[in-house]
Structure formats: structure tokens, C-alpha cells
Design a protein around this motif. Structure first.
Motif, PDB file in Angstrom:
ATOM      1  N   SER A 170       0.802  -1.439  -0.055  1.00 33.08           N
ATOM      2  CA  SER A 170      -0.075  -0.143  -0.180  1.00 33.08           C
ATOM      3  C   SER A 170       0.826   1.533  -0.180  1.00 33.08           C
ATOM      4  O   SER A 170       0.125   2.378  -0.073  1.00 33.08           O
ATOM      5  N   HIS A 186       7.246  -6.780  -2.590  1.00 31.87           N
ATOM      6  CA  HIS A 186       8.149  -5.899  -1.725  1.00 31.87           C
ATOM      7  C   HIS A 186       8.585  -6.513  -0.179  1.00 31.87           C
ATOM      8  O   HIS A 186       9.174  -5.613   0.297  1.00 31.87           O
ATOM      9  N   ASN A 214       2.970  -8.292   6.085  1.00 34.22           N
ATOM     10  CA  ASN A 214       1.739  -8.799   5.900  1.00 34.22           C
ATOM     11  C   ASN A 214       1.753  -9.601   4.567  1.00 34.22           C
ATOM     12  O   ASN A 214       1.384 -10.959   4.509  1.00 34.22           O
ATOM     13  N   SER A 215       2.339  -9.159   3.657  1.00 36.90           N
ATOM     14  CA  SER A 215       2.436  -9.741   2.388  1.00 36.90           C
ATOM     15  C   SER A 215       3.301 -11.081   2.476  1.00 36.90           C
ATOM     16  O   SER A 215       3.041 -12.196   1.947  1.00 36.90           O
ATOM     17  N   GLN A 269      11.315  -4.402   5.412  1.00 39.07           N
ATOM     18  CA  GLN A 269      11.335  -5.378   4.141  1.00 39.07           C
ATOM     19  C   GLN A 269      12.500  -5.917   3.800  1.00 39.07           C
ATOM     20  O   GLN A 269      12.546  -7.224   3.383  1.00 39.07           O
TER      21      GLN A 269
HETATM   22  N1  UDP Z   1      -3.112  -5.925  -0.263  1.00 38.76           N
HETATM   23  C1  UDP Z   1      -4.334  -6.199  -0.824  1.00 38.76           C
HETATM   24  N2  UDP Z   1      -4.410  -6.009  -2.156  1.00 38.76           N
HETATM   25  C2  UDP Z   1      -3.604  -5.515  -2.909  1.00 38.76           C
HETATM   26  C3  UDP Z   1      -2.280  -5.212  -2.364  1.00 38.76           C
HETATM   27  C4  UDP Z   1      -2.004  -5.526  -0.791  1.00 38.76           C
HETATM   28  O1  UDP Z   1      -5.279  -6.790  -0.272  1.00 38.76           O
HETATM   29  O2  UDP Z   1      -3.429  -5.174  -3.803  1.00 38.76           O
HETATM   30  C5  UDP Z   1      -2.878  -6.278   1.294  1.00 38.76           C
HETATM   31  C6  UDP Z   1      -2.140  -7.416   1.507  1.00 38.76           C
HETATM   32  O3  UDP Z   1      -2.870  -8.266   1.538  1.00 38.76           O
HETATM   33  C7  UDP Z   1      -1.433  -7.083   2.909  1.00 38.76           C
HETATM   34  C8  UDP Z   1      -1.563  -5.430   2.801  1.00 38.76           C
HETATM   35  O4  UDP Z   1      -2.329  -4.944   1.954  1.00 38.76           O
HETATM   36  O5  UDP Z   1      -2.361  -7.561   3.877  1.00 38.76           O
HETATM   37  C9  UDP Z   1      -0.143  -4.881   2.650  1.00 38.76           C
HETATM   38  O6  UDP Z   1       0.640  -5.053   3.651  1.00 38.76           O
HETATM   39  P1  UDP Z   1       2.329  -5.338   3.785  1.00 38.76           P
HETATM   40  O7  UDP Z   1       2.761  -5.376   5.187  1.00 38.76           O
HETATM   41  O8  UDP Z   1       2.576  -6.306   2.799  1.00 38.76           O
HETATM   42  O9  UDP Z   1       2.744  -3.880   3.137  1.00 38.76           O
HETATM   43  P2  UDP Z   1       2.584  -2.532   3.342  1.00 38.76           P
HETATM   44  O10 UDP Z   1       1.217  -1.845   2.667  1.00 38.76           O
HETATM   45  O11 UDP Z   1       2.322  -2.093   4.848  1.00 38.76           O
HETATM   46  O12 UDP Z   1       3.862  -1.839   2.829  1.00 38.76           O
END
Ligand code: UDP
Length: 464
Positions: free
Chosen positions: A275, A351, A355-356, A376
Motif C-alpha cells: 500500500s 516488496h 503482511n504480504s 522489508q
Molecule cells: N493488499 C491487498 N491488495 C493489494 C495489495 C495489498 O489486499 O492489491 C494487502 C495485503 O494482503 C496486505 C497489505 O495489503 O495485507 C499490505 O501489507 P504489507 O505489510 O504487505 O505492506 P505495506 O502495505 O504495509 O507496505
């Protein structure tokens, strides 16, 4: 399955970033299903959607952010502003909640670790404070050693020393240490040290991880911190899909699921950078041609603003989409949980936000790692070198290397071995949540902790 109600409320405070809100709401659901009433106290900026959680009470507090400050383009700055300005608004909000007779008595507060200002607020209200760390334990171990890393000369990071091993933290190299692009690198160092210090003053830490995945870091942290730690993840796998409400701040484009249905098993590369992460126009063009030249099918989350300032598809090279002949599907935001569990998905170019990373581990999907900032880089190193369930792309992204990485993971024997290890790790993730599993036991310990350390109502407080 829901347990009997416990007659106690918990106040949970999310940091207003997608990657932080989602796990906090998942944790809230787990604790609700364990019998607690849930109050989500949140900033006005990026407030969660209350209609998705009719069983929770949502109470905003003023975040004192101007329109221009209320932005995730610089997450560190945003978090620092909230830490600086929100103590009084939150204190007022909690005082009202503590004296509200219509609520179950509040046992404790659970704060995102990044919101370290909550420590002094809780102390002044004699409210026990647990902390939720939404990132992994291995990267937090690195954060906890920042002063040592600085005293030994690893920090601030010098690019020319990138390949040097960090002897205190194998298998990390200097280039794997957390870093963010900011005008003021000292601000990141100070934020991390403060977050760690205030976390150590909490009554316990909840982690969205599981023992079998991060045993080394969890053991080290248990030894170093004199507070209990509760690895109860993966949060999103605790509850059945029917009891999970959407935690997304953005609306997912569901069109990718019927598209995935038309693809062969393990044939699609899913590409998403979460995000917040941003990439340059040059990197995007290299990604695009690398994907096209790989001849593999792909589903690409091209978030508006992924290239700063972009609306959506305009940074792509002319003729790119047409050249694919249907082999690629591009969306603004995907239902990532459904995508990663879809049989057509064979790899996740990520990335490595925590969560990912964890979601990929839970579905047994091999990763192509391209970490961008902060924790990351540590996550990516664990994926490639410790769990060995993925490979890393080089820092200087070039289309030839993208194509080669996709081939390695999707076609070659190396990729098959990685997929096997990823499936073995998925099994461990499944097991830790079963009856008697490590995360189930940690959750039971956490519930006992909340009961035994719950706030006692002060005689001067009137609740009726
Ligand atoms: N996510 C999603 N759809 C997308 C991209 C990301 O639902 O197209 C969710 C993903 O499942 C995760 C979160 O957004 O739960 C992203 O969290 P992450 O810790 O991976 O990365 P951040 O956004 O904090 O850099």
C-alpha cells in the motif's frame, strides 16, 4: 467458534496505515471471538469502516493533522506527527470510555507499537498496555539492536559496505539492514529506538508470527526483554473466511479472480508492492518489459501512485498492454488473500511487507523479493536465505534480470525445490493454529495475561 462473553472490554489503537490496520482488526476479531468486547479507538485519518464490524465499538480521537499532513506518502513523518500530537486527544477519549457505564469495564489497551505515545497516556490512567507489533520478530530484533549497530559502525548505512556481513546478526549483510529514504535519516533512528524503548515498558507484546517461523528472534527477544511475548499469528488464518470482514482501505478489483480461473495451475506470477512502496518510472518500465519478455502469465497490482504522481496506467510503455495478448491482467488493488490462495498463482513478486510475506508463507507461494524500505529488507533476506522459499532481485532492476528471476522460480528445478520448501512451511503455519499448536497456546497465555493484569477500577472513578 465464539467463547462465552467475558464481561471485559479491550481498547485497540491502530496506526492508520493499511499494513497496520488490517492485522490490528484481525487481532480484534480473534479477541472478540475469545469473549472480549472490542473498542477500536482510531485517528480520523484513514479511519476503519465501522459497518464492516457491527460487533465492535468505534471511537475516533482527534489526530490534529492538517489536510496536507494527513497522507501516507511519508509514513515516518505521519507516525511522528501522531506520536507528537495525540496524547491529549487520546487521553480525553479514554477517560470518557473508562467512565462509560454502558461499556464492559476496560481491562487494558492494545496499541500498535509504532504509536509509542500511548505508553505515557496509559500510565497516567493506570491502564495496562499491551503492544501489537505488526511486523515480524526477526526485523524487530534488528531494530532492538540499532544502538549496538551504530556503536559498531554499521549504521548509518554506507552503500560501499553493503556486502559486508553483520557478524552480530547472521545471515544479514549491511545492505539488508532497515533503511528508509528520508531527508532526515536521524529521525528514523530516533523513531526506532523510541519504539523499542516504549515497547519494553509495556506489559507484553503480541506478534503476528508463529514460533516455528521465527524461533531464533523470538527466543532472543524473550531473553532481552523482561516482558512476556505472544506470537499468535498468522492472524488472518485464525478465523474462517465467513467470520472475516474486509480490512482493506481500498476496494479490491474482483475481476482478477475469474481471470485467474482461466489460467493453468501454478502458472501466474502475482505482482504487488503493498500500500505504500513507490518505484521510479524507470523501474516500472524495466518491470513491465521483464514481465512481458518472461512469457509467463501475470497479475499486476499497479496501485495509483506506485510511481509517485501517476493516476494509473500512464507510466506504462506505449503498446505494453496490447503486446501481451491477454497474458497479463492489471488491477489497481487486488483481493490479495484470495489471489494468493488461488491454484493458478505460482509465485509472488513482492516488496516483502510483513503482511504480504506472511500471507505468501501461509499459502505456500514462492516469492520473488524486491524489498523497498524499512523492515522489508530483513524480511526478504529471511525469505531467500533462511527459509529458502524465494529469491531476491538485484537492487538495480533490469528487464533481463526480471525475466531470468521469473524463469528460475516458475520453470527451473531451483523453483521446484523452492516450491517444495514453501509447501512445507505452509504446513507448519497450518499446524501452529490447530488445537495444541504453538499459536493457540500463546493465545491462551495471552487471554490469561489479560485477565490477571486487568485494570482495577479506581475508587474515585464512578461508572454509574
Ligand atoms: N493488499 C491487498 N491488495 C493489494 C495489495 C495489498 O489486499 O492489491 C494487502 C495485503 O494482503 C496486505 C497489505 O495489503 O495485507 C499490505 O501489507 P504489507 O505489510 O504487505 O505492506 P505495506 O502495505 O504495509 O507496505
Amino acid at each position: 467458534m465464539e467463547r462465552e462473553r467475558k464481561g471485559l472490554s479491550l481498547v485497540l489503537i491502530p496506526s492508520p496505515l493499511q499494513g497496520h490496520i488490517a492485522p490490528l482488526l484481525e487481532l480484534a476479531n480473534i479477541l472478540y471471538c475469545s469473549g472480549f468486547s472490542i473498542i477500536i479507538s482510531h485517528t480520523l485519518f484513514n479511519s476503519p469502516n465501522p459497518s464492516a464490524y457491527p460487533h465492535f465499538t468505534f471511537v475516533p480521537f482527534s489526530d490534529e493533522l492538517s489536510q496536507s499532513e494527513a497522507s501516507t506518502s511519508d509514513p515516518l513523518h505521519l507516525t511522528n506527527l501522531i506520536n507528537l500530537r495525540c496524547a491529549h486527544p487520546l487521553s480525553r477519549c479514554l477517560s470518557h470510555l473508562l467512565s462509560d457505564p454502558s461499556l464492559d469495564p476496560i481491562a487494558c489497551l492494545i496499541s500498535d507499537a509504532a504509536l509509542h505515545f500511548t505508553r505515557s497516556v496509559c500510565d497516567s490512567l493506570h491502564l495496562p498496555r499491551l503492544v501489537l507489533r505488526t511486523g515480524g520478530a526477526s526485523s524487530f530484533l534488528v531494530f532492538s539492536l540499532f544502538p549496538l549497530l551504530r556503536s559498531r559502525g554499521y549504521l548509518p548505512i554506507e552503500e560501499s559496505r553493503g556486502e559486508e556481513a553483520v557478524a552480530e546478526l547472521p545471515p544479514l549483510k549491511v545492505k539488508d539492514l532497515p533503511k528508509i529514504e528520508t531527508k532526515d535519516p536521524e529521525a528514523f533512528y530516533e523513531f526506532v529506538c523510541r519504539m523499542v524503548d516504549e515497547l519494553k515498558l509495556s506489559s507484553g507484546v503480541i506478534w503476528n508470527t508463529f514460533e516455528e517461523l521465527e524461533s531464533y528472534a523470538l527466543e532472543k527477544l524473550t531473553l532481552e526483554f523482561s516482558i512476556p511475548i505472544y506470537p499468535i499469528g498468522p492472524f488472518h488464518k485464525h478465523l474462517t473466511s465467513g467470520s472475516l470482514a474486509s480490512t482493506a482501505l481500498m476496494t479490491p478489483d474482483e475481476s482478477c479472480i475469474p481471470w485467474l480461473d482461466t489460467q493453468e495451475p501454478n502458472s501466474v506470477v502475482y505482482v504487488s508492492f503493498g500500500s505504500i512502496a513507490a518505484i521510479t518510472q524507470t523501474q516500472l518500465v524495466e518491470m513491465a518489459w521483464g514481465l512481458a519478455n518472461s512469457k509467463q502469465a501475470f497479475l499486476w497490482v499497479l496501485r495509483p501512485g506506485l510511481v509517485p504522481g501517476s493516476q494509473w496506467l500512464e507510466p506504462l510503455p506505449d503498446g505494453f498492454i496490447e503486446s501481451l495478448g491477454g497474458r497479463g491482467h492489471v488491477v489497481k488493488w487486488a483481493p490479495q488473500g484470495q489471489v494468493l490462495s488461488h491454484p493458478a498463482v505460482g509465485a509472488f513478486w513482492t516488496h516483502n511487507g510483513w503482511n504480504s510475506t506472511l500471507e505468501s508463507v501461509c499459502e505456500g507461494v514462492p516469492m520473488i523479493c524486491m524489498p523497498c524500505f524499512a523492515d522489508q529488507k530483513v524480511n526478504a533476506k529471511y525469505v531467500s536465505d533462511v527459509w529458502k522459499v524465494g529469491i531476491q532481485l538485484p537492487n538495480e532492476l533490469q528487464r533481463g534480470e526480471v525475466e531470468q528471476a521469473i524463469q528460475r522460480i516458475m520453470v527451473e528445478d531451483e523453483g521446484k525445490a523452492i516450491r517444495e520448501r514453501a509447501l512445507q512451511l505452509k504446513e507448519k503455519a497450518d499446524l501452529c493454529l490447530q488445537q495444541g499448536g504453538s499459536s493457540r497456546r500463546s493465545l491462551d497465555r495471552l487471554i490469561t495475561h489479560i485477565f490477571s493484569s486487568r485494570r482495577q477500577t479506581h475508587p474515585s472513578e464512578k461508572r454509574e
